[in-house]
Every structure is written in structure tokens, then in C-alpha cells.
Design an enzyme around this catalytic site. Structure first.
Site, PDB file in Angstrom:
ATOM      1  NE  ARG A  86      -7.598  11.213   6.608  1.00 41.58           N
ATOM      2  CZ  ARG A  86      -6.861  10.232   6.041  1.00 41.58           C
ATOM      3  NH1 ARG A  86      -7.482   8.921   5.593  1.00 41.58           N
ATOM      4  NH2 ARG A  86      -5.559  10.633   5.578  1.00 41.58           N
TER       5      ARG A  86
ATOM      6  CG  HIS B  72      -2.095   0.891   1.190  1.00 44.79           C
ATOM      7  ND1 HIS B  72      -3.360   0.391   0.622  1.00 44.79           N
ATOM      8  CD2 HIS B  72      -2.249   2.394   1.188  1.00 44.79           C
ATOM      9  CE1 HIS B  72      -4.182   1.627   0.636  1.00 44.79           C
ATOM     10  NE2 HIS B  72      -3.423   2.320   1.016  1.00 44.79           N
TER      11      HIS B  72
ATOM     12  CB  SER C 298      -6.692   5.956   6.316  1.00 44.42           C
ATOM     13  OG  SER C 298      -7.268   5.571   5.049  1.00 44.42           O
TER      14      SER C 298
ATOM     15  CE  LYS D 180      -7.470   1.706   2.546  1.00 43.06           C
ATOM     16  NZ  LYS D 180      -7.472   2.937   3.234  1.00 43.06           N
TER      17      LYS D 180
ATOM     18  CG  ASP E 208     -10.291   4.005   5.368  1.00 45.87           C
ATOM     19  OD1 ASP E 208      -9.882   5.110   5.886  1.00 45.87           O
ATOM     20  OD2 ASP E 208      -9.901   3.646   4.406  1.00 45.87           O
TER      21      ASP E 208
HETATM   22  N1  URA Z   1      -4.014   5.563   1.235  1.00 47.07           N
HETATM   23  C1  URA Z   1      -4.971   5.198   2.091  1.00 47.07           C
HETATM   24  O1  URA Z   1      -5.709   4.549   2.106  1.00 47.07           O
HETATM   25  N2  URA Z   1      -5.282   6.096   3.252  1.00 47.07           N
HETATM   26  C2  URA Z   1      -4.686   7.407   3.338  1.00 47.07           C
HETATM   27  O2  URA Z   1      -4.969   8.074   4.455  1.00 47.07           O
HETATM   28  C3  URA Z   1      -3.634   7.565   2.502  1.00 47.07           C
HETATM   29  C4  URA Z   1      -3.253   6.856   1.256  1.00 47.07           C
END
Ligand code: URA
Length: 390
Positions: A118, A32, A133, A137, A111
Site C-alpha cells: 500500500r 487500535h 488491515s 489483525k 496484512d
Molecule cells: N493501522 C493499521 O494497522 N492499518 C492501517 O491501514 C492503518 C492503521
């Protein structure tokens, strides 16, 4: 910035998190990014790791602020469904080893709400909210290991390297306390990654990389991240071997084949792989020209991201829809020589008014000097115990 004490960051026990992906025998690894401009590596990494035999249950996000989002890029492929129910997500994973979806009412639901909030409350750049966040996930996926790409530079949320390192440590510690192997690479986002920015354009560049082509910086970062993914997944003993294997999976066409399989299984039109012109195309093009001869010494990467949002490639307000066809094709990057009047970038657009606003921003974002400056490294450093043995 100070980290909160351990007692305040403890979340649920690992066993309580994610049982929905139990029953897969291969290692489950994900990657990620904290968000950037032209940052399309997830679309390369997921099929590449699956082609190496790993399970990649990737839950991604949409564009946030000036940065692009993996889900918005995938939705540029006609028919691609990022909203699979869990049963379907499992089916795609079982069939091809990778699947890419968004937060749902069942997986990381908070999220989904926080993401939109946000964007309109000026809290996008909080390291604690970025950590929550991303890690909510990733932990919901029930993975064994995670490779984080923490961006730093003018196009990142963390402009300074020390702030990126702080965020990286926060996320690595959170993952490790949940029993995961986590490594974070701090990588450069002081100029866009690759040459194409915008959802359709970026999917086309992903296909280029999976064909063994595409721009050097993007290919290099994909191979490095893949090296770490394969090493964390115990497919190879070292990152260097992982890189070699990833390069081989690209050369053999297996990674591209896996991408096509995933696209088809998620309802997408996989013929875009053979013919990227089948992706949505903008109606008009406009060149932004160099004002003088010299060398590109800086590109304000956040401004390039904002220009893409203005064109309609992202959301100015949370309820905006995204135009997949618009974006920018860069012809000049930092260090390149330019002659006066030479195109720096081509704007792909559908609205004259939006293109005019984007053009003004892009012109101001390029700095041209008399001599090239030393290049910033693509990979700044690696954080996390999982990186110690490499
Ligand atoms: N990717 C995400 O899933 N969340 C964030 O806050 C920034 C990048």
C-alpha cells in the site's frame, strides 16, 4: 463514499477465527488507532488495561505513509522483540496480561504483505484497505471487545470528519458482525499528539504519561481510551469509572510496572524506564524559530509527520531502515503565544542534509496569526452501539 452491501463484506464465521488465545479466563480487549503523528497511546493503553486485569493481545503495525507505527516505536527499546512466535506470545500474555507484536507468517499474514504494498501503490488512504488491515489483525487476536481511535484532521488519513465517521462505521459493523463489542472514538489529529514525534522520543513520552506526567492532550486521550477499554472489558460499569480507575493505576505505579514487565518479557532493556537517555539518542539538535510574534493558529500535521520520515524516523521507500533516535520536540502547539525568534520545535537529527529538508517543511507547517483561534475538541464523537449506554 458508499458502503458495499452486507453480502460482500461477510467473512469467516467467528468460531473459525483465532483459537490460539482460547483458555484465558479474563476478557480480551484491544485498542487500535487508524494512524497519526505523535500517536503513542497504544504503548500506554496495553499495560494500563493489563494492570486492570484484562488480557491485551495487541497485534500492531509499522509506520505507514507519514504516520508513525507502534512496532517501530517499540523497537526503539534496545532488544525489544516484536516478532514473537505464537507460543511465546501466549507465554507473555499469561505472565503479564499484555503483549505487543506484529503480523507474522501465522497471524494476519496478508496484512504483512499488503501493508508494504500500500505504501508504494498510493492506496494507503483507502477506507476499505484500512478497515481490512486493522480488522484482520484484531479479529485474528480472538478478542471480546475493541476500542478504535479513528483519527481526523491534517495529520490523519481521513482529513474530513465525515470520512473518518464512514471508516469508523465500516470497522464497527465489521467487528459487530463477527460477534465483537466495538466502539470507535473519532479523535483530533489536526496537530501532533503530545510534544514528541519520533520513535525513541515517543517511548520517553509514554514513560512520562505512565508516571502521571506528560502533556495534557496525550494524558487526556489515554485516560478517555482507557475508560472505554475498561468499560468494554466489564472491569467498570461506566467509562467515567474506567477513567478514574485508569488514573489510579497510573498514580499507584502499577501501569508503569506492567510496562516494564512486558518490555523485559519481550527481550527489551527495561532500564530505559528509569533512564530514558538509554534509548537511542540523535547526535545533533537544531531549533526551528518563530518568524514573528503572535499565536500559533495552525500546524500542518501531515508535514510534521513527513519531516520525521525525512529525518529517518520512518520509511521513504519500503526497504528503508528506521533510525529510532531522530525526531522532533515541539515547544509550541496550536493556541500557544510565540515571540519572534522563539523556538517552535527542536529537530533531533543525524544527517545535516535531512535536517535541512525537514526544517524547511516545519517552517512552512507552522502558521502564526495575531489572535488565537478556538480550540478543536480532542474527542469529536463516539460511534458504535457499545457507546450507547455511556
Ligand atoms: N493501522 C493499521 O494497522 N492499518 C492501517 O491501514 C492503518 C492503521
Amino acid at each position: 463514499m458508499r458502503k458495499p452491501p452486507r453480502s460482500q463484506t461477510q467473512c469467516c464465521a467467528p468460531a473459525k477465527c483465532s483459537i490460539f488465545l482460547s483458555g484465558f479466563s479474563a476478557r480480551k480487549i484491544d485498542k487500535h488507532s487508524t494512524g497519526g503523528v505523535g500517536d503513542k497511546t497504544s504503548l500506554v493503553l496495553a499495560p494500563l488495561a493489563a494492570a486492570a486485569g484484562l488480557i491485551v493481545p495487541m497485534i500492531s503495525g509499522r509506520g505507514l505513509g507519514h504516520t508513525g507505527g507502534t512496532l517501530d516505536k517499540l523497537e526503539a527499546i534496545p532488544g525489544f522483540n516484536v516478532n514473537l512466535p505464537i507460543t511465546e506470545f501466549r507465554r507473555v500474555l499469561r505472565t503479564c496480561g499484555c503483549a505487543m507484536i506484529g503480523q507474522t507468517a501465522e497471524i494476519a499474514p496478508a496484512d504483512r504483505k499488503l501493508y508494504a504494498l500500500r505504501d508504494v501503490t498510493g492506496t494507503v488512504e483507502s477506507p476499505y484497505l484500512i478497515c481490512a488491515s486493522i480488522m484482520s489483525k484484531k479479529l485474528a487476536e480472538g478478542i471480546d471487545g475493541l476500542v478504535l481511535d479513528v483519527k481526523t484532521g491534517s495529520g490523519a488519513f481521513m482529513k474530513k470528519e465525515e470520512d473518518a465517521a464512514f471508516l469508523a462505521e465500516l470497522m464497527v459493523e465489521t467487528g459487530e458482525r463477527m460477534g465483537k463489542q466495538v466502539v470507535a472514538l473519532i479523535t483530533d489529529m489536526d496537530q501532533p499528539l503530545g510534544l514528541l514525534v519520533g520513535n525513541s522520543l515517543e517511548v520517553a513520552e509514554v514513560v512520562d504519561v505512565l508516571r502521571g506526567e506528560g502533556p495534557n492532550d496525550l494524558r487526556e486521550l489515554c485516560l478517555e481510551l482507557a475508560g472505554w477499554v475498561l468499560q468494554l472489558g466489564d472491569v467498570t460499569a461506566t467509562v467515567a469509572q474506567g477513567r478514574q480507575m485508569a488514573a489510579q493505576l497510573i498514580r499507584s505505579g502499577k501501569a508503569l510496572e506492567k510496562f516494564g514487565q512486558m518490555v523485559a518479557l519481550q527481550g527489551g532493556d527495561s532500564s530505559v524506564i528509569d533512564d530514558p537517555r538509554r534509548l537511542p539518542q540523535a547526535g545533533q539538535k537544531l531549533d526551528v524559530l518563530g518568524s514573528r510574534a503572535g499565536f500559533v493558529t495552525k500546524i500542518d500535521c501531515e508535514a510534521i509527520g513527513i519531516a520525521c520520515v525525512i529525518l529517518g524516523g520512518g520509511r521513504e521507500k519500503k526497504e528503508d531502515s528506521v533510525d529510532p533516535s531522530v525526531g522532533l520536540a515541539l515547544h509550541k502547539k496550536v493556541g500557544d503565544s510565540v515571540t519572534a525568534g522563539e523556538p517552535l520545535c527542536t529537530i533531533h537529527y543525524n544527517s545535516e542534509a535531512r535536517a535541512a529538508r525537514a526544517k524547511t517543511l516545519i517552517e512552512a507547517s507552522y502558521q502564526i496569526g495575531d489572535a488565537p483561534l478556538p480550540k478543536r475538541p480532542l474527542i469529536h464523537r463516539v460511534i458504535g452501539k457499545s457507546g450507547d449506554k455511556n
